[in-house]
Design a protein around this motif. Structure first.
Motif, PDB file in Angstrom:
ATOM      1  N   UNK A  28       0.868  -1.290   0.143  1.00 18.24           N
ATOM      2  CA  UNK A  28       0.063  -0.031   0.038  1.00 18.24           C
ATOM      3  C   UNK A  28       0.906   1.269   0.012  1.00 18.24           C
ATOM      4  N   UNK A  29       1.889   1.263   0.805  1.00 18.80           N
ATOM      5  CA  UNK A  29       2.968   2.391   0.676  1.00 18.80           C
ATOM      6  C   UNK A  29       3.315   2.704  -0.566  1.00 18.80           C
ATOM      7  N   UNK A  30       4.013   1.810  -1.256  1.00 19.62           N
ATOM      8  CA  UNK A  30       4.508   1.756  -2.537  1.00 19.62           C
ATOM      9  C   UNK A  30       3.469   2.201  -3.579  1.00 19.62           C
ATOM     10  N   UNK A  31       2.304   1.769  -3.433  1.00 17.61           N
ATOM     11  CA  UNK A  31       1.252   2.253  -4.114  1.00 17.61           C
ATOM     12  C   UNK A  31       0.839   3.553  -4.192  1.00 17.61           C
ATOM     13  N   UNK A  32       0.629   4.035  -2.866  1.00 13.21           N
ATOM     14  CA  UNK A  32       0.298   5.551  -2.525  1.00 13.21           C
ATOM     15  C   UNK A  32       1.732   6.229  -3.331  1.00 13.21           C
ATOM     16  N   UNK A  36       1.179   9.263  -5.726  1.00 14.49           N
ATOM     17  CA  UNK A  36       1.472  10.830  -5.332  1.00 14.49           C
ATOM     18  C   UNK A  36       2.528  11.217  -6.390  1.00 14.49           C
ATOM     19  N   UNK A  37       3.567  10.328  -6.789  1.00 14.05           N
ATOM     20  CA  UNK A  37       4.622  10.812  -7.876  1.00 14.05           C
ATOM     21  C   UNK A  37       4.054  11.217  -9.189  1.00 14.05           C
ATOM     22  N   UNK A  38       2.935  10.435  -9.645  1.00 12.98           N
ATOM     23  CA  UNK A  38       2.242  10.622 -10.895  1.00 12.98           C
ATOM     24  C   UNK A  38       1.486  11.896 -10.898  1.00 12.98           C
ATOM     25  N   UNK A  39       0.907  12.162  -9.670  1.00 17.22           N
ATOM     26  CA  UNK A  39       0.062  13.577  -9.667  1.00 17.22           C
ATOM     27  C   UNK A  39       1.068  14.648  -9.823  1.00 17.22           C
ATOM     28  N   UNK A  40       2.215  14.533  -8.807  1.00 17.08           N
ATOM     29  CA  UNK A  40       3.076  15.449  -8.908  1.00 17.08           C
ATOM     30  C   UNK A  40       3.640  15.884 -10.214  1.00 17.08           C
ATOM     31  N   UNK A  41       4.093  14.701 -10.956  1.00 13.45           N
ATOM     32  CA  UNK A  41       4.712  14.862 -12.426  1.00 13.45           C
ATOM     33  C   UNK A  41       3.555  15.276 -13.294  1.00 13.45           C
TER      34      UNK A  41
END
Length: 178
Positions: A28-32, A36-41
C-alpha cells in the motif's frame, strides 16, 4: 511424536500473521507513493521559449547630401557586407550641414530590435557633430522588413580655413526582439 503435541500458532487479526501485515502495508505504501509521484509529475509544467533562426540587419542604401539637397558622390561606402558604413568628407565646408540618409533591412529570419542609440559611431574628428533625426525609423524590424533613417552631420569648425577631410564609421547596434 512430539510434533503432535505442539501448540498451534496464534493467528492475529482475522488469520493474518505479522509478516503478512508488513507485506500488505509495504504494498500500500509503494502504491500511494506511485500515485503521489504521478500526480506531482502530471502537475509539473515547464514553460520555455525556443527560437531558431538568425538575425542579420544590414545597411542596403546610404547617401550623403548637403543641406541644400545636393548629393555628394562617393562619400559613403557600405562595409562588412552591410554591417557598417564609412563616411568620408573630401570637401566638407566649415559650418556645413549634411544629411546621411540610409536604409536598414533585416535579412534574417528573426525580428531585430535596434538599440536606443541605434549605432556605434567611431569618429576621430572633434569638429563633426552627429545628431540622429528623431524616430524616423522603426525600432523593431521583422524578417525582410526595412526602415529608413537620417543622421544630421554638422561641421562645427568656423575657425579652420581648410576643408574638413575627415570621416567616421557607423556600425549597427542591435539585439533579438522579444
Amino acid at each position: 511424536m512430539s510434533f503432535l503435541f505442539k501448540k498451534p500458532r496464534k493467528k492475529r487479526l482475522g488469520g493474518l500473521s505479522r509478516y503478512s501485515l508488513l507485506a500488505i502495508a509495504t504494498i500500500f505504501f509503494l502504491g500511494f507513493m506511485g500515485i503521489g509521484f504521478a500526480y506531482w509529475n502530471d502537475s509539473l509544467t515547464l514553460r520555455s521559449k525556443l527560437i531558431t533562426g538568425y538575425i542579420e540587419p544590414i545597411f542596403t542604401e546610404a547617401t550623403l547630401s548637403s543641406d541644400e539637397g545636393d548629393e555628394i558622390k562617393k562619400a559613403v561606402e557600405i562595409l562588412e557586407d552591410g554591417r557598417a558604413l564609412s563616411v568620408d568628407f573630401d570637401e566638407a565646408e566649415p559650418d556645413g550641414v549634411y544629411n546621411l540618409d540610409f536604409t536598414i533591412k533585416n535579412e534574417g529570419t528573426l525580428p531585430v530590435e535596434l538599440n536606443n542609440n541605434n549605432f556605434c559611431i567611431q569618429s576621430k574628428n572633434k569638429y563633426l557633430k552627429l545628431k540622429m533625426q528623431e524616430e524616423k525609423h522603426e525600432k523593431i524590424l521583422d524578417s525582410r522588413e526595412e526602415t529608413h533613417g537620417q543622421i544630421e552631420i554638422q561641421v562645427d569648425a568656423p575657425d579652420i580655413e581648410d576643408d574638413c577631410k575627415e570621416g567616421f564609421t557607423i556600425e549597427l547596434d542591435y539585439h533579438l526582439a522579444n
